[in-house]
Design an enzyme around this catalytic site. Structure first.
Site, PDB file in Angstrom:
ATOM      1  CE1 TYR A 472      -4.239  -2.439   1.025  1.00 22.95           C
ATOM      2  CE2 TYR A 472      -2.556  -3.604   1.638  1.00 22.95           C
ATOM      3  CZ  TYR A 472      -3.381  -3.696   1.434  1.00 22.95           C
ATOM      4  OH  TYR A 472      -4.594  -4.371   1.354  1.00 22.95           O
ATOM      5  CG  HIS A 473       4.151   1.539   0.670  1.00 22.25           C
ATOM      6  ND1 HIS A 473       5.541   1.181   1.284  1.00 22.25           N
ATOM      7  CD2 HIS A 473       3.478   1.950   2.094  1.00 22.25           C
ATOM      8  CE1 HIS A 473       5.096   0.627   2.727  1.00 22.25           C
ATOM      9  NE2 HIS A 473       4.332   1.389   2.857  1.00 22.25           N
ATOM     10  N   PRO A 474       1.793   3.231  -3.319  1.00 21.24           N
ATOM     11  CG  PRO A 474      -0.654   4.218  -3.901  1.00 21.24           C
ATOM     12  CD  PRO A 474       0.341   2.743  -2.990  1.00 21.24           C
TER      13      PRO A 474
END
Length: 567
Positions: A472-474
């Site tokens: 969850y690190h775009p």
């Protein structure tokens, strides 16, 4: 309605800007948020241990999915993003990790980004933070973000896993955000002294709400940014479930803080982006910028899970009949299992000497469960989350239509580089060596996942394709710089137009080594000073670790046991 500034997105960056800009009493600010309030009585977002719950629904989560990922068995993969005051800081894992000093020095080596070195950024990290054990050269003591350190008496598995990492030949570090990130050690978290999630809504907006120069509108979905010629003049948004069209105007600037998924969408719908894409969708072109939505990056990770021989894991906390007691202790005392995100130990290592700074991150968790709360192992267990940090793989985001309600086409192109496969295979094998060390002898049971039968490259690759998930690190989809694919300059100003900035994780030129939230807040703090015309904070003179010729690891205490022979 007319304001000096309109901020699109009340997330990790937008709330920072809202708070800092309204410190000037003669400035008016409108903050638009597509989601709702951050309900302070909703345990799903406020209890740190409940971090998986917001990802399971759509009240607080945009719940994007990727297109079929071609190197991941064509899976459509989760891409959760926060919705509501606080944005992704309302639903994230609360790990307070800033990245490696070398990440920022790399940014500063790029043309136009010379003032983004680590020593330029460190004062803004400190400005944002209040650490519970007090300030020092690396940490702040008066900032809006509450940071809690692990405490004596926490789960023994945290200490055993760190000790095992050291026994495997890797350094120990007492502060993953201090002098030396590289190594294994305790992990800080964005949690208040009362055991509540320290989102930017709590930290920044709570300071700004009483000011009469700030207007906050929730359930306001941005349609597009309005222009007169090349100048941004306002925002068209849809209000409420009915989607009533509203318009607000900006005298000075529009500040886009939608995050790495939403910001490129909004730019593209507004006529800024790849000309061919906009022409295909009949979107009038304001400025051709081919980099909008390109350069998309993320962290991919796997879970290596083990049964635990002693009853010390958090497995009992997953049982429904134990949860009321945990909830009551958290609600009234702000203590206990509920007051921690349970990511209290981790580390960063170089998998090979060829890497200049760490390329692998670990989160240790004293329970065996997926990040989103699914697939919990029904016994005492523990796990290591492990993944590579700076993958060469690049993806893209493209709007499918003019409709702001329609999710975009998202493709991260995970594992598209041969380097990715080398790093992930190394990560699994190194993790097994760590788990085999004497410090974990009292706890280590069988390997649950991947399992003892998964050994050669083909077997490891099959496991990775089927089981690796987003961290969850775009980021990086509107990158800053001055090359032909850059979208903004070093102050977040969109190239080719006036009165418009992007300020969020999308403007990172390259993803950092670690979780993104702290760095996103720092970026907003730094650019807020630019917007206000303030003198930048003085560069830090703190010394920091550079590996140089230092070997990635020394000889382990115990050379790896065969997986099948674990006692």
């Amino acid at each position: 309605m007319e304001y000096d500034y309109i901020i699109i997105g009340a997330g990790s960056a937008g709330n920072v800007l809202a708070a800092r800009l309204t410190e000037d009493a003669d400035v008016t600010v409108l903050l638009l948020e597509a989601g709702g309030p951050d309900y302070r009585l909703d345990f799903r977002t406020q209890m740190p241990a409940a971090l998986a719950f917001p990802l399971q629904g759509k009240r607080y989560n945009w719940a994007y999915e990727t297109d079929p990922e071609p190197h991941m068995n064509n899976r459509r993969m989760e891409c959760g993003r926060g919705k509501g005051l606080g944005g992704s800081s309302l639903i994230n894992g609360m790990c307070y990790i800033r990245g490696n000093a070398m990440d920022f020095d790399h940014w500063a080596s790029l043309s136009g980004l010379e003032d983004w070195s680590y020593l330029d950024c460190l004062p803004y990290f400190r400005k944002a933070e209040t650490r519970d054990i007090g300030p020092n050269d690396f940490h702040g003591g008066e900032g809006p973000v509450s940071v809690t350190t692990p405490k004596i008496g926490n789960n023994p598995l945290f200490h055993a896993m760190v000790a095992a990492g050291v026994q495997a030949g890797y350094p120990r570090t007492d502060d993953l955000n201090g002098y030396q990130q590289e190594g294994f050690g305790p992990m800080d978290r964005t949690v208040t002294p009362k055991g509540r999630r320290a989102s930017t809504a709590r930290g920044y907006l709570d300071q700004a709400r009483p000011r009469n120069n700030l207007t906050i509108i929730t359930h306001a979905l941005t349609d597009r940014i309005l222009f007169e010629g090349k100048r941004a003049t306002g925002v068209r948004y849809l209000k409420g479930d009915a989607g009533t069209g509203q318009t607000a105007y900006a005298r000075r600037e529009v500040l886009l803080c939608g995050g790495a998924i939403a910001s490129p969408q909004i730019l593209q719908r507004s006529g800024i982006g790849p000309a061919e894409l906009l022409q295909r969708l009949d979107i009038p072109l304001v400025q051709a910028l081919p980099g909008v939505g390109e350069n998309l990056q993320d962290h991919l990770e796997m879970y290596l899970q083990y049964s635990c021989k002693q009853p010390v894991s958090l497995y009992p906390a997953l049982l429904w009949f134990n949860q009321p007691k945990i909830g009551i202790e958290w609600l009234f005392n702000g203590t206990g299992v509920g007051a921690s995100n349970q990511f209290e130990a981790g580390g960063f290592i170089r998998s090979r000497d060829a890497f200049t700074w760490p390329n692998i991150q670990y989160h240790f968790l004293p329970v065996a469960i997926n990040y989103n709360g699914s697939n919990a192992v029904k016994e005492h267990g523990f796990q290591a989350h492990v993944g590579s940090m700076r993958s060469p793989s690049r993806g893209r985001i493209q709007v499918k239509s003019k409709d702001p309600r329609q999710h975009p086409s998202i493709l991260f192109n995970y594992m598209s580089s041969e380097q990715d496969w080398h790093e992930f295979r190394d990560a699994i094998r190194i993790t097994r060596e760590i788990i085999a060390q004497p410090a974990l002898d009292p706890y280590r049971g069988r390997e649950i996942s991947p399992g003892a039968n998964v050994q050669n490259d083909d077997e490891l690759d099959a496991f990775i394709r089927e089981h690796a998930e987003t961290a969850y690190h775009p980021s990086c989809s509107c990158k800053m710089g001055d090359d032909k694919m850059a979208v903004v300059d070093g102050q977040g100003r969109v190239h080719g137009v006036q009165g418009l900035r992007v300020v969020d994780a999308s403007i990172m030129s390259q993803i950092i080594t670690g979780n993104l939230n702290a760095t996103t807040i720092m970026i907003a703090e730094k650019i807020a000073d630019r917007i206000r015309g303030c003198q930048p904070l003085a560069k830090s003179n703190a010394a920091y670790f550079i590996a140089g010729d230092t070997p990635a690891r020394t000889s382990p205490v115990r050379h790896s046991l065969p997986v099948t022979s674990y006692p």
